[in-house]
Design a protein around this motif. Structure first.
Motif, short mmCIF file in Angstrom:
data_model
loop_
_atom_site.label_atom_id
_atom_site.label_comp_id
_atom_site.label_asym_id
_atom_site.label_seq_id
_atom_site.Cartn_x
_atom_site.Cartn_y
_atom_site.Cartn_z
N GLU A 7 1.27 -0.84 0.31
CA GLU A 7 0.12 -0.02 0.14
C GLU A 7 0.95 1.19 0.27
OE1 GLU A 7 -3.00 2.33 3.10
OE2 GLU A 7 -3.24 0.20 3.20
N LEU A 8 1.88 1.43 0.88
CA LEU A 8 2.81 2.88 1.09
C LEU A 8 3.38 2.66 -0.72
CD1 LEU A 8 4.25 4.74 2.74
CD2 LEU A 8 5.69 2.78 3.35
N LYS A 9 3.70 1.59 -1.34
CA LYS A 9 4.64 1.59 -2.28
C LYS A 9 4.11 2.36 -3.86
CE LYS A 9 7.06 -0.72 -6.18
NZ LYS A 9 8.07 -0.06 -6.23
N GLU A 10 2.26 1.86 -3.47
CA GLU A 10 1.34 2.12 -4.31
C GLU A 10 1.11 3.91 -4.23
OE1 GLU A 10 -2.33 0.46 -5.78
OE2 GLU A 10 -1.55 -1.23 -5.51
N PHE A 11 0.94 4.06 -2.59
CA PHE A 11 0.64 5.67 -2.48
C PHE A 11 2.44 6.69 -2.88
CE2 PHE A 11 1.79 9.04 0.74
CZ PHE A 11 0.60 9.65 0.59
N ASN A 12 3.31 5.72 -2.53
CA ASN A 12 3.98 6.48 -2.72
C ASN A 12 4.72 6.92 -4.57
OD1 ASN A 12 5.63 6.67 -1.07
ND2 ASN A 12 6.50 4.93 -0.46
N ASN A 13 4.05 6.02 -5.26
CA ASN A 13 4.02 5.62 -6.81
C ASN A 13 2.89 7.13 -7.05
OD1 ASN A 13 5.93 4.19 -7.20
ND2 ASN A 13 4.68 2.42 -7.57
N ALA A 14 2.08 7.21 -6.40
CA ALA A 14 0.45 8.30 -6.65
C ALA A 14 1.16 9.64 -6.59
CB ALA A 14 -0.95 7.88 -6.27
N LYS A 15 1.36 9.93 -5.07
CA LYS A 15 2.00 11.01 -5.07
C LYS A 15 3.43 11.07 -5.69
CE LYS A 15 3.96 13.51 -0.46
NZ LYS A 15 5.30 14.07 -1.54
N LEU A 16 4.14 10.57 -6.42
CA LEU A 16 5.20 10.60 -7.10
C LEU A 16 4.82 11.58 -8.46
CD1 LEU A 16 8.30 10.70 -7.76
CD2 LEU A 16 7.25 8.39 -8.81
N TYR A 17 3.79 11.09 -8.86
CA TYR A 17 3.34 11.38 -10.18
C TYR A 17 2.32 12.85 -9.92
CZ TYR A 17 2.77 7.22 -12.61
OH TYR A 17 2.79 5.26 -13.08
N TYR A 18 2.02 12.87 -8.44
CA TYR A 18 1.08 13.94 -9.02
C TYR A 18 2.53 15.61 -7.85
CZ TYR A 18 -1.97 18.11 -5.89
OH TYR A 18 -2.56 19.12 -5.60
N ASP A 39 -7.68 -0.82 -4.14
CA ASP A 39 -6.96 -2.12 -3.77
C ASP A 39 -7.13 -1.96 -2.32
OD1 ASP A 39 -6.16 -2.26 -6.49
OD2 ASP A 39 -4.48 -1.58 -6.27
N TYR A 40 -7.40 -0.82 -1.58
CA TYR A 40 -7.13 -1.62 -0.45
C TYR A 40 -8.43 -0.93 -0.21
CZ TYR A 40 -2.80 -2.74 -1.47
OH TYR A 40 -1.17 -3.16 -1.56
N PRO A 41 -9.05 -1.07 0.16
CA PRO A 41 -10.91 -0.37 0.82
C PRO A 41 -11.19 -0.53 1.80
CG PRO A 41 -10.99 -2.88 -0.15
CD PRO A 41 -9.75 -2.16 -0.53
N ASP A 42 -10.30 -1.34 2.67
CA ASP A 42 -10.43 -1.18 4.00
C ASP A 42 -9.05 -0.20 5.01
OD1 ASP A 42 -12.57 -2.34 4.17
OD2 ASP A 42 -11.19 -4.60 3.94
N SER A 43 -8.65 0.79 4.49
CA SER A 43 -7.46 1.43 5.30
C SER A 43 -7.88 2.40 5.31
CB SER A 43 -6.35 1.74 3.89
OG SER A 43 -5.85 2.35 4.04
N ASP A 44 -6.86 2.98 6.61
CA ASP A 44 -7.73 3.70 7.17
C ASP A 44 -7.21 5.54 6.68
OD1 ASP A 44 -8.37 2.31 9.66
OD2 ASP A 44 -5.95 2.08 10.33
#
Length: 277
Positions: free
Chosen positions: A163-174, A192-197
């Motif tokens: 999840e953190l890897k996907e977040f980092n990728n999304a943030k990098l795009y931004y 992909d992570y519907p139950d994430s906080d």
């Protein structure tokens, strides 16, 4: 050069140990070699134990002690952090001794060998994904195992890393200004992570990205893209009515609606000018 005697002593001790192991390896007495291998294993001298077990495996094939030798041989690799080799040995242990009482343990240890190879977040996560798959298979195969709770904990850690890897990728795009790609990536993250906080945070980031994308678009495309922002904020309200980020999300809807009004006014003025001509 006061330290020279110390170095010399260390060298002599190392040479003595190496010479001793060499003599054991050359011995024709397999029982003696097994006894020494067991002693090294108990003393956690896994390198020496591994060398002896490697020599003994073909000699004890068919013997009742072969299974125990193979079992400890697999652990010598694991304890020396040779996880790739350990994974293969734990796997083949189950294939060679399918009826052993240790199969559950070695299947779990195979998962652990993969988990130990899981790299830092920014690197390829193939082993992390494999760990999740193997642990889930382990849980399905041994639902009453005492290791199920630990397996679930490791799965959670692996998923958090992915999840953190996907977040980092999304943030990098931004951060690079690829706002459409960022919007898509944050949306996928939620799926992909519907139950994430952090789901509401990802949703807000997606809204921000799509708003930026609309803002920088050519005029002909802005209307539909601002409308998407409005629709996404409406969806945010329904999915996260108690979110602390709701006010921020609604503010983007307000911005988008104001821009839509300006576009509509501009379009009306242009239509009026065209009609007057």
């Amino acid at each position: 050069m006061k330290f020279l005697p110390g170095i010399l002593l260390s060298f002599l001790l190392l040479a003595s140990c190496t010479s001793r192991l060499g003599k054991i390896l050359k011995s024709k007495d397999k029982e003696y070699k097994l006894k020494m291998a067991e002693q090294f294993y108990v003393k956690k001298d896994y390198s020496k134990a591994q060398q002896l077990y490697s020599d003994l495996l073909p000699l004890y094939k068919g013997d009742a002690r072969f299974e125990d030798i193979y079992y400890k041989y697999a652990y010598t690799a694991y304890y020396q952090k040779d996880y790739m080799n350990a994974e293969n040995l734990f796997k083949t242990y189950g294939e060679n001794f399918p009826n052993s009482a240790r199969v559950e343990e070695t299947e779990f240890m195979r998962c652990m060998a993969y988990y130990k190879q899981s790299p830092k977040v920014d690197l390829d996560q193939t082993n992390t994904v494999k760990t999740i798959a193997l642990l889930q298979a382990f849980i399905n195969t041994h639902p009453d195992s005492k290791r199920v709770e630990e397996s679930n904990d490791i799965i959670d850690k692996c998923r958090a890393k992915l999840e953190l890897k996907e977040f980092n990728n999304a943030k990098l795009y931004y951060d690079l200004g690829y706002f459409k790609a960022a919007g898509v990536a944050f949306s996928v993250l939620i799926d992909d992570y519907p139950d994430s906080d952090n789901s509401d945070s990802y949703a807000l980031s997606s809204i921000k990205a799509y708003y930026k994308y609309a803002e920088l678009s050519v005029i002909d495309k802005q209307e539909e893209r601002y409308q998407k922002v409005v629709a996404d904020v409406n969806d945010f309200e329904q999915r996260f009515p108690q979110s602390k980020l709701l006010t921020d999300a609604v503010s983007y809807r307000t911005l988008a609606e104001n821009n839509l009004k300006k576009l509509q006014t501009k379009n009306n003025e242009q239509t009026k000018e065209t009609t007057q001509r």
